[in-house]
Design a protein around this motif. Structure first.
Motif, PDB file in Angstrom:
ATOM      1  N   TYR A 152      -1.683  11.868 -16.198  1.00 37.93           N
ATOM      2  CA  TYR A 152      -1.712  11.212 -14.895  1.00 37.93           C
ATOM      3  C   TYR A 152      -2.786  10.353 -14.464  1.00 37.93           C
ATOM      4  N   GLY A 153      -4.004  11.178 -14.765  1.00 38.13           N
ATOM      5  CA  GLY A 153      -5.100  10.675 -14.160  1.00 38.13           C
ATOM      6  C   GLY A 153      -5.679   9.507 -15.090  1.00 38.13           C
ATOM      7  N   CYS A 154      -4.785   9.118 -16.374  1.00 35.12           N
ATOM      8  CA  CYS A 154      -5.552   7.961 -16.943  1.00 35.12           C
ATOM      9  C   CYS A 154      -4.567   6.742 -17.119  1.00 35.12           C
ATOM     10  N   VAL A 155      -3.387   6.747 -16.137  1.00 33.27           N
ATOM     11  CA  VAL A 155      -2.267   5.852 -16.257  1.00 33.27           C
ATOM     12  C   VAL A 155      -2.785   5.009 -14.971  1.00 33.27           C
ATOM     13  N   PRO A 156      -2.974   3.827 -15.186  1.00 34.13           N
ATOM     14  CA  PRO A 156      -3.188   2.978 -13.814  1.00 34.13           C
ATOM     15  C   PRO A 156      -2.011   2.952 -12.962  1.00 34.13           C
ATOM     16  N   ALA A 157      -2.554   2.574 -11.457  1.00 35.38           N
ATOM     17  CA  ALA A 157      -1.564   2.448 -10.420  1.00 35.38           C
ATOM     18  C   ALA A 157      -0.449   1.208 -10.923  1.00 35.38           C
ATOM     19  N   PRO A 158       0.671   1.371 -10.337  1.00 38.98           N
ATOM     20  CA  PRO A 158       1.523   0.276 -10.696  1.00 38.98           C
ATOM     21  C   PRO A 158       1.294  -1.139 -10.274  1.00 38.98           C
ATOM     22  N   VAL A 186      14.108   5.667   2.170  1.00 38.21           N
ATOM     23  CA  VAL A 186      13.549   4.830   0.951  1.00 38.21           C
ATOM     24  C   VAL A 186      12.671   3.707   1.055  1.00 38.21           C
ATOM     25  N   GLN A 187      13.312   2.754   2.049  1.00 41.03           N
ATOM     26  CA  GLN A 187      12.903   1.560   2.412  1.00 41.03           C
ATOM     27  C   GLN A 187      11.240   2.012   3.075  1.00 41.03           C
ATOM     28  N   ARG A 188      11.213   2.838   4.107  1.00 41.52           N
ATOM     29  CA  ARG A 188       9.821   3.330   4.503  1.00 41.52           C
ATOM     30  C   ARG A 188       8.986   3.931   3.385  1.00 41.52           C
ATOM     31  N   PHE A 189       9.545   4.468   2.529  1.00 40.82           N
ATOM     32  CA  PHE A 189       8.421   5.053   1.412  1.00 40.82           C
ATOM     33  C   PHE A 189       7.884   3.687   0.453  1.00 40.82           C
ATOM     34  N   CYS A 192       5.208   2.619   2.012  1.00 40.08           N
ATOM     35  CA  CYS A 192       3.997   3.319   1.955  1.00 40.08           C
ATOM     36  C   CYS A 192       3.432   3.044   0.551  1.00 40.08           C
ATOM     37  N   LEU A 193       4.348   2.984  -0.576  1.00 38.43           N
ATOM     38  CA  LEU A 193       3.723   2.685  -1.761  1.00 38.43           C
ATOM     39  C   LEU A 193       3.056   1.357  -1.879  1.00 38.43           C
ATOM     40  N   ASN A 194       3.578   0.572  -1.156  1.00 36.13           N
ATOM     41  CA  ASN A 194       2.772  -0.704  -1.254  1.00 36.13           C
ATOM     42  C   ASN A 194       1.659  -0.988  -0.668  1.00 36.13           C
ATOM     43  N   ASP A 195       1.464  -0.181   0.291  1.00 37.14           N
ATOM     44  CA  ASP A 195       0.189  -0.201   1.104  1.00 37.14           C
ATOM     45  C   ASP A 195      -0.957   0.796   0.250  1.00 37.14           C
ATOM     46  N   ALA A 196      -0.288   1.939  -0.525  1.00 32.06           N
ATOM     47  CA  ALA A 196      -1.120   2.666  -1.257  1.00 32.06           C
ATOM     48  C   ALA A 196      -1.811   1.995  -2.573  1.00 32.06           C
ATOM     49  N   ALA A 206      -1.586   6.612  -6.321  1.00 32.81           N
ATOM     50  CA  ALA A 206      -0.859   6.053  -5.810  1.00 32.81           C
ATOM     51  C   ALA A 206       0.251   6.980  -5.120  1.00 32.81           C
ATOM     52  N   VAL A 207       0.827   7.791  -5.855  1.00 33.16           N
ATOM     53  CA  VAL A 207       1.842   8.622  -5.551  1.00 33.16           C
ATOM     54  C   VAL A 207       1.476   9.377  -4.158  1.00 33.16           C
ATOM     55  N   VAL A 208       0.277  10.132  -4.357  1.00 32.54           N
ATOM     56  CA  VAL A 208      -0.514  10.919  -3.636  1.00 32.54           C
ATOM     57  C   VAL A 208      -0.437  10.206  -2.193  1.00 32.54           C
ATOM     58  N   VAL A 209      -1.232   9.055  -2.080  1.00 30.80           N
ATOM     59  CA  VAL A 209      -1.408   8.038  -0.958  1.00 30.80           C
ATOM     60  C   VAL A 209      -0.357   7.779  -0.272  1.00 30.80           C
ATOM     61  N   ALA A 210       0.668   7.506  -1.010  1.00 37.26           N
ATOM     62  CA  ALA A 210       2.102   7.010  -0.485  1.00 37.26           C
ATOM     63  C   ALA A 210       2.887   8.125   0.213  1.00 37.26           C
ATOM     64  N   ARG A 211       2.794   9.430  -0.556  1.00 38.24           N
ATOM     65  CA  ARG A 211       3.378  10.515   0.101  1.00 38.24           C
ATOM     66  C   ARG A 211       2.710  10.951   1.315  1.00 38.24           C
ATOM     67  N   ARG A 212       1.399  10.873   1.360  1.00 37.86           N
ATOM     68  CA  ARG A 212       0.696  11.304   2.622  1.00 37.86           C
ATOM     69  C   ARG A 212       1.064  10.125   3.757  1.00 37.86           C
TER      70      ARG A 212
END
Length: 518
Positions: A152-158, A186-189, A192-196, A206-212
């Motif tokens: 995971y730590g070697c895969v770039p953010a989407p 889901v729309q809100r998440f 969050c993903l776009n902002d992350a 990206a996943v952690v920041v969006a989840r938080r």
């Protein structure tokens, strides 16, 4: 031996073992025991290594959370640390519940809560599990990223394009679900993903920041420690060096305990619960990875020559004492990562006062406990287990199951005693009159069979022939019952998809999950 923990069955049912009010005692017990650990690990007493590792974890959590814009309440460095962890996935609420549990404990006992982001694991597909109601109801995995064999730590953010594809598919599925809640969440998440993504380097971040960000209503303030960062810290390198230098003895202990586990549970698979570490020609495999081109490679140590063998890379001359091995690892420029058992041991021994597992992670901790006790000669620190079952609100499947069972009993009666179903099966007076005549004929045959000298074989054949005529008379009714069963089974399949426990957390309200754990 600890008992095996079962996943909670009821919707909204939480598993917290041991009970929450016992956690403070476990924390104190670990802290008191760790203070006097004098066994040498990495060239220093384990108690001193633990102090360094805790300082590293708190420093990394603070740096990471500041860089990513994540809320983290830093307490005094002497505060207890309660910790959980998982891969950076769009996991289900059962995993999510552990984060709220450590936050609750920290709030009540002025502890520091830390989430260990296991970005050192193979990435594969990062996807959202969501039911989809179109021609039929099915489980659907909407892929956000596919990192293949890279960690995971070697895969770039989407990319923005990848997020747009993910959002369109996820929202299309969520829109088919009952009520407005899943779609809106889901729309809100997605927001969050776009902002992350702009502040994230990897898919893990990206996943952690969006989840938080998505958790904001629950006011979570736990720290985030990424394994790839922690593994570069000097405290972990010292622990890793001790594993390498003591590879022969560690491998013997580990393999003994894995084999004992299999024998007790009559497990035949060589891969369950873990593959044994290989030992051949004086070279012993170590429970570590080395990243080569972003892909994890195995590590082994040759005691006689003090050489570290890295799969598909080569040999590192390291020496045979902890300090020399640490220097060799640092000088190699390679990224060292822990495998599952090494990671769990390090966190429980060197960082946490209490580590909180899920049901899956707890299943093999008996092996970890025994390895710690035999390898280092210290009692394994206690751990807790937290999980939760939370499903989308689509009602209960029990009524469907009961109706199917009732209809199957009706089919059984239709086959063996069709005359008992005439009231339900035949509404037409003419058809009913013919069927009643068959019933009377059957009664007469049964009476004849009890007469002295009766040819029971012939009477039995005649009764079967009457039953066949009765069965033919109610065949349309039987066909209707079979059609109902088929329709109900489809409905049950749809219900199972809609109420799948594995549905991803963006379908659920963080406040509901927080409330479920206390």
């Amino acid at each position: 031996m600890r008992r095996t923990h079962a996943i909670p069955c009821g919707n909204g049912e939480a598993l917290i073992e041991p009970p929450f009010d016992e956690w403070e005692g476990l924390v104190r017990r670990t802290a008191a025991a760790a203070a006097v650990w004098d066994v040498e690990v990495g060239g220093m007493p384990l108690s001193a290594l633990r102090s360094d590792a805790r300082a590293d974890a708190l420093r990394l959590a603070g740096e990471t959370c500041r860089r990513l814009g994540i809320a983290f309440e830093v307490r005094d460095s002497s505060a207890p640390i309660v910790m959980t962890g998982h891969q950076p996935e769009l996991f289900h609420p059962g995993v999510w519940s552990k984060h709220f549990a450590i936050q609750k404990f920290a709030d009540q006992h002025e502890a520091t809560p830390l989430d260990l982001v296991v970005d050192s694991d193979r990435c594969g597909r990062v996807s959202l599990r969501v039911p989809c109601v179109r021609e039929r109801v099915r489980r659907h995995d909407v892929v956000l990223a596919d990192g293949g064999d890279a960690c995971y730590g070697c895969v770039p953010a989407p990319s923005p394009e990848a997020i747009e594809r993910f959002a369109n598919e996820a929202l299309a599925c969520a829109k088919t679900l009952p009520g407005d809640g899943p779609y809106e969440r889901v729309q809100r998440f997605v927001g969050c993903l776009n902002d992350a993504v702009p502040r994230s380097r990897t898919i893990a971040e990206a996943v952690v920041v969006a989840r938080r960000s998505y958790e904001t209503p629950a006011v979570s303030r736990y720290g985030e420690v990424f394994v790839t960062d922690q593994a570069a810290a000097s405290s972990f390198l010292r622990f890793a060096a001790h594993l390498v230098r003591d590879a022969q003895r560690f491998t013997t202990v580990f393999n003994d305990e894995v084999r004992a586990y299999r024998a007790r549970r009559r497990v035949r698979s060589a891969a369950h619960p873990f593959p044994e570490l290989s030992v051949a020609g004086g070279i012993a495999e170590v429970p570590l990875w080395v990243l080569v081109g972003g892909v994890r490679r195995r590590v082994a140590f040759e005691q006689a020559t003090g050489s570290i063998h890295v799969e598909d890379h080569g040999v590192i001359e390291a020496g045979v004492d902890d300090v020399s091995v640490v220097r060799a690892l640092e000088a190699s420029g390679l990224r060292i990562l822990p495998r599952a058992v090494a990671l769990t041991m390090f966190e429980r021994l060197c960082v946490a006062d209490l580590f909180v597992h899920g049901v899956g992670g707890s299943r093999y901790e008996f092996i970890t406990d025994r390895v710690i006790e035999r390898w280092l000669g210290v009692a394994a620190p206690p751990y807790a287990v937290v999980s939760l079952t939370m499903r989308l609100p689509v009602g209960s499947a029990s009524a469907i199951d009961e109706r199917i069972a009732e209809l199957r009993r009706t089919l059984h009666v239709a086959k063996h005693n069709p005359d008992k179903l005439l009231d339900m099966a035949l509404a037409d007076p003419g058809e009913r009159a013919r069927a009643d005549a068959y019933v009377q004929e059957k009664r007469d045959l049964i009476a004849r069979a009890s007469e002295p000298g009766a040819d029971k074989r012939a009477v039995g054949q005649a009764i079967r022939a009457v039953n066949a005529r009765l069965e033919a008379a109610i065949r349309p009714f039987v066909a209707a019952v079979e059609e109902k069963i088929q329709r109900l089974e489809c409905e049950r399949g749809a219900h199972e998809a809609l109420s799948d426990r594995e549905c991803s957390f963006p379908l659920f309200d963080p406040l509901d999950v927080m409330d479920a754990v206390g």
